[in-house]
Design a protein around this motif. Structure first.
Motif, PDB file in Angstrom:
ATOM      1  N   GLY A 124       0.816  -1.208   0.000  1.00  0.00           N
ATOM      2  CA  GLY A 124       0.000   0.000   0.000  1.00  0.00           C
ATOM      3  C   GLY A 124       0.849   1.256   0.000  1.00  0.00           C
ATOM      4  O   GLY A 124       0.602   2.187  -0.769  1.00  0.00           O
ATOM      5  N   ALA A 125       1.862   1.269   0.857  1.00  0.00           N
ATOM      6  CA  ALA A 125       2.752   2.431   0.905  1.00  0.00           C
ATOM      7  C   ALA A 125       3.531   2.576  -0.401  1.00  0.00           C
ATOM      8  O   ALA A 125       3.787   3.693  -0.865  1.00  0.00           O
ATOM      9  CB  ALA A 125       3.702   2.312   2.083  1.00  0.00           C
ATOM     10  N   GLY A 144       1.166   4.126  -2.873  1.00  0.00           N
ATOM     11  CA  GLY A 144       0.964   5.525  -2.519  1.00  0.00           C
ATOM     12  C   GLY A 144       2.152   6.382  -2.925  1.00  0.00           C
ATOM     13  O   GLY A 144       1.991   7.474  -3.483  1.00  0.00           O
ATOM     14  N   LEU A 171       1.188   9.325   3.684  1.00  0.00           N
ATOM     15  CA  LEU A 171       1.869   8.040   3.872  1.00  0.00           C
ATOM     16  C   LEU A 171       2.236   7.872   5.345  1.00  0.00           C
ATOM     17  O   LEU A 171       3.004   8.639   5.896  1.00  0.00           O
ATOM     18  CB  LEU A 171       3.130   7.958   3.015  1.00  0.00           C
ATOM     19  N   TYR A 191      -1.878   2.872   7.060  1.00  0.00           N
ATOM     20  CA  TYR A 191      -1.999   3.037   5.613  1.00  0.00           C
ATOM     21  C   TYR A 191      -2.408   1.710   5.001  1.00  0.00           C
ATOM     22  O   TYR A 191      -1.681   0.729   5.069  1.00  0.00           O
ATOM     23  CB  TYR A 191      -0.668   3.517   5.028  1.00  0.00           C
ATOM     24  N   ASN A 233      -3.748  -0.920   1.884  1.00  0.00           N
ATOM     25  CA  ASN A 233      -3.454  -1.151   0.466  1.00  0.00           C
ATOM     26  C   ASN A 233      -4.433  -0.389  -0.422  1.00  0.00           C
ATOM     27  O   ASN A 233      -4.037   0.194  -1.426  1.00  0.00           O
ATOM     28  CB  ASN A 233      -3.506  -2.638   0.138  1.00  0.00           C
ATOM     29  N   GLY A 282      -3.479   3.091  -0.762  1.00  0.00           N
ATOM     30  CA  GLY A 282      -2.344   3.217  -1.684  1.00  0.00           C
ATOM     31  C   GLY A 282      -2.777   3.146  -3.136  1.00  0.00           C
ATOM     32  O   GLY A 282      -2.282   3.898  -3.980  1.00  0.00           O
ATOM     33  N   HIS A 315      -4.400   6.419  -3.979  1.00  0.00           N
ATOM     34  CA  HIS A 315      -3.382   7.463  -4.141  1.00  0.00           C
ATOM     35  C   HIS A 315      -2.610   7.290  -5.450  1.00  0.00           C
ATOM     36  O   HIS A 315      -2.218   8.285  -6.076  1.00  0.00           O
ATOM     37  CB  HIS A 315      -2.433   7.482  -2.949  1.00  0.00           C
ATOM     38  N   ASN A 326      -8.377   5.019   4.740  1.00  0.00           N
ATOM     39  CA  ASN A 326      -7.318   4.767   5.721  1.00  0.00           C
ATOM     40  C   ASN A 326      -7.803   5.021   7.144  1.00  0.00           C
ATOM     41  O   ASN A 326      -7.462   4.272   8.056  1.00  0.00           O
ATOM     42  CB  ASN A 326      -6.091   5.620   5.412  1.00  0.00           C
TER      43      ASN A 326
END
Length: 177
Positions: free
Chosen positions: A19-20, A23, A88, A93, A95, A98, A101, A169
């Motif tokens: 996810g991060a 993002g 972030l 956070y 998935n 992300g 984003h 989130n």
């Protein structure tokens, strides 16, 4: 993306490092593609401005409008990149956040890229024509405004998508801990 248990209505979000990554890719895409559009629009329109400088040097200050408008597109990408990057957070956070984003970054970046291409082509041809006919200036400005609006549409959509990602989130952050 989510595993739901209907008996106790517990929702567990997927919250791994992917996810991060997505993002961060959204922030990167917004900045990269918007600056590509700004660079192309600036370079293409600057060729017309150089031609204008040879043909009618007294008109250069009014002729640099396309170059300025192309540069604004890079700011759109920067705004989205900063907003997405600030969201972030490894502790909360998801998935899905992300992925949203990433979509937001692509929306802003690709819209700015398209706007930069339009501004470059319109700016080059109209600035050259402006050197020969003063009456084209108002039409040039109108065409540039409509081209710039394409980038603004992407910025608006990406800000809406950012709000959706933040909502997702916040809603599922307990499942990430």
């Amino acid at each position: 993306f989510f595993s739901e248990h209907t008996d106790d209505m517990v929702v567990k979000a997927d919250c791994d490092s992917a996810g991060a990554f997505f993002g961060a890719m959204g922030a990167s895409c917004a900045l990269i593609f918007a600056n590509l559009g700004a660079a192309y629009g600036t370079a293409k329109a600057a060729v017309g401005v150089a031609h204008l400088g040879v043909a009618a040097p007294q008109l250069i200050m009014r002729g640099i409008v396309p170059v300025v408008m192309a540069g604004i597109l890079g700011i759109y990408g920067l705004i989205v990149a900063v907003i997405v990057s600030s969201a972030l957070n490894a502790e909360s956070y998801t998935n899905l956040g992300g992925y949203i984003h990433l979509g937001a970054g692509l929306a802003a970046g690709m819209a700015a890229l398209a706007a930069g291409m339009a501004i470059g082509v319109v700016g080059d041809s109209c600035v050259r024509a402006y050197g020969k006919q003063d009456k084209i200036f108002v039409a040039m400005i109108l065409m540039l405004i409509f081209a710039e609006a394409l980038g603004l549409y992407g910025l608006i959509i990406s800000l809406i998508m950012n709000n959706s990602a933040n909502t997702v989130n916040a809603k599922y952050m307990e499942g990430c801990k």
